[in-house]
Design a protein around this motif. Structure first.
Motif, short mmCIF file in Angstrom:
data_model
loop_
_atom_site.label_atom_id
_atom_site.label_comp_id
_atom_site.label_asym_id
_atom_site.label_seq_id
_atom_site.Cartn_x
_atom_site.Cartn_y
_atom_site.Cartn_z
N VAL A 1 40.71 32.20 43.02
CA VAL A 1 39.63 32.32 42.02
C VAL A 1 38.36 31.65 42.55
N PHE B 1 36.70 33.98 44.91
CA PHE B 1 36.09 35.07 44.14
C PHE B 1 34.77 34.61 43.51
N ALA B 2 34.82 33.43 42.89
CA ALA B 2 33.62 32.90 42.24
C ALA B 2 32.49 32.74 43.26
N GLN C 1 30.13 33.17 35.01
CA GLN C 1 31.48 33.23 34.45
C GLN C 1 31.47 33.38 32.93
N TRP D 1 31.40 37.44 35.33
CA TRP D 1 32.71 37.54 36.00
C TRP D 1 33.74 36.77 35.19
N TYR D 2 34.98 37.13 35.37
CA TYR D 2 36.05 36.48 34.62
C TYR D 2 37.29 36.33 35.48
N ALA D 3 38.17 35.48 35.02
CA ALA D 3 39.49 35.32 35.66
C ALA D 3 40.45 34.93 34.56
N ASP E 1 47.52 38.26 36.23
CA ASP E 1 46.14 37.76 36.24
C ASP E 1 45.20 38.74 36.93
N GLN E 2 43.99 38.74 36.46
CA GLN E 2 42.95 39.53 37.12
C GLN E 2 41.71 38.67 37.29
N VAL E 3 40.97 38.97 38.34
CA VAL E 3 39.58 38.51 38.43
C VAL E 3 38.74 39.78 38.39
N LEU F 1 45.39 39.73 40.65
CA LEU F 1 45.60 38.53 41.47
C LEU F 1 47.01 38.52 42.05
#
Ligand code: AMP
Length: 419
Positions: free
Chosen positions: A25, A28-29, A39, A102-104, A122-124, A305
């Motif tokens: 994560v 990704f961020a 976020q 964006w999210y996670a 989980d997803q990002v 993820l």
């Protein structure tokens, strides 16, 4: 067998894997924040209606939703994905556009659990609301590509397609339905059922008996309006400009009713299970409107993820980051000196560990070795009496004594040089 175990489709993510998740994560961020995405943290459950807006032709909504009536009588669902929640939030808070978020986090789908397919996964992802520009499509796709590159993945293939404008898509679905109906007897039983609900989804069938009929089916590209064709051409041109390889796959239709125009999917060729899609996304229209907002174009993607980490395993990349300690405090005088020193070392920013219970020197040094600390700080009765500690480099270097009040600064120095 213990009485309680994780329920099917859920897993404990144990150390050190959980550290790897967090690092995933973080990477990704780093990628998406460099492009100005911020976020967003959404609730994990919402009114069922939010997700029903995704359309009743999709399995995610009709068959896989975890929904229940809560004690207040509200019909609630655990989120199966995050796009709908982002759009609901956009309507609720009317932020300035373009809204780049964006999210996670975890999603929930009641699916048949198997390798790479879980009930909690989980997803990002990212979503951009308020812009209809093919260059944004290219940016969004390139961020996903950069992320896969950052993980070290080499065997991820980008598939792209366009579903045309709303009118194009409707005419295509009609033509596709007519075509499949004419060939219904040749289709598998499952695909015949799918045909009744969503003809586009028949194209997703991986069943051998459907392959020929699907291969001969009309292509969406025959139905593009000039604008849709131009948009898609601009996307391809932009990807080429960024040297991003892609395959145009006119069978790539994303399930949700809202998808329009650009759609894309990243497939791992390193995964040999049935679940090879590591991420996907596209443009959507009408979702914001359907949730009570003004007509707003949207585009986004979600990357799985769990499954992307399986692809990393298959390619032998992106291991869990190192968790080795900086310093290990050995105290054979009862532990009070270690309690104090470890706290001070941590305050100074170091990863400091120690042993607990009145363990022998030998046993504590063994633990120190396992911790992979750069240096050990040793306090025995003799040191304690003299108000000093021995600082011993774990690589076998020469050890020295320091007054207790100089130990922290000394160790900080040694660790800094070693790292
Ligand atoms: P979707 O939201 O269905 O477009 O899925 C986007 C990505 O999420 C997929 O490419 C997968 O990597 C991941 N994904 C979707 N469903 C699951 C699941 N049940 N288990 C694990 N990963 C999933």
């Amino acid at each position: 067998m213990p009485e309680f175990q994780t329920t099917p489709g859920t897993r404990d993510i144990l150390p050190p894997d959980a550290r790897r998740w967090r690092s995933f994560v973080d990477v990704f961020a780093g990628v998406v924040e460099s492009a100005g995405y911020e976020q967003i943290i959404l609730p994990m459950f919402e009114d069922l209606g939010v997700f029903q807006r995704l359309g009743d032709a999709t399995d995610v909504v009709t068959k896989e939703m975890y929904d229940f009536v809560d004690k207040g009588g509200r019909h609630i669902a655990l989120r199966p994905e995050q796009t709908a929640g982002v759009c609901r939030s956009f309507v609720q808070h009317h932020p300035v556009v373009p809204w780049k978020v964006w999210y996670a986090g975890p999603n929930f789908r009641y699916e048949k659990a198997q390798q790479g397919r879980y009930r909690q996964f989980d997803q990002v992802g990212v979503e951009v609301l308020g812009i209809d520009d093919p260059q944004l499509d290219v940016e969004v796709i390139s961020l996903a590509q950069t992320f896969f590159d950052s993980l070290g993945l080499r065997n991820v293939t980008l598939h792209i397609n366009s579903l045309g404008d709303t009118g194009d898509r409707a005419r295509y679905v009609e033509a596709l339905a007519a075509y499949f109906r004419a060939h219904e007897v040749e289709l598998s039983q499952e695909s015949r059922v799918t045909l009744g609900r969503n003809p586009l989804r028949v194209l997703d069938s991986k069943r051998a008996e459907d392959a020929d009929v699907i291969a001969q089916a009309p292509s969406i590209s025959e139905f593009f309006s000039p604008q849709a064709a131009q948009h898609f051409a601009a996307v391809q041109e932009g990807l080429a400009l960024l040297n991003i390889d892609f395959v145009v796959n006119d069978r790539l239709v994303r399930g949700l009713d809202y998808y329009r125009s650009t759609t894309f999917e990243f497939v791992s060729t390193a995964l040999d299970a049935a679940q090879t899609a590591v991420g996907g996304g596209g443009r959507y229209d009408g979702l914001v409107e359907d949730l009570g907002g003004e007509s707003t174009p949207g585009i986004g993607f979600a990357i799985g993820l769990d499954r992307t980490l399986l692809a990393c395993d298959a390619e032998g990349v992106f291991a869990a980051p190192d968790s080795g300690a900086d310093v290990f405090v050995v105290d054979t005088t009862g532990g009070r000196a270690a309690l104090r020193l470890a706290a001070d070392l941590r305050t100074a920013g170091l990863h400091a560990q120690r042993a607990y219970g009145a363990k022998s020197m030998k046993s504590q040094m063994k633990t120190a070795n396992k911790s992979r600390a750069v240096v050990a700080v040793i306090i025995g009765e003799d040191e304690l009496a003299r108000g000093v500690a021995t600082v011993r480099p774990m690589d076998g270097g020469e050890q020295s004594e320091y007054p207790l009040d100089q130990v922290v600064a000394t160790v900080v120095d040694i660790v800094k040089k070693a790292r």
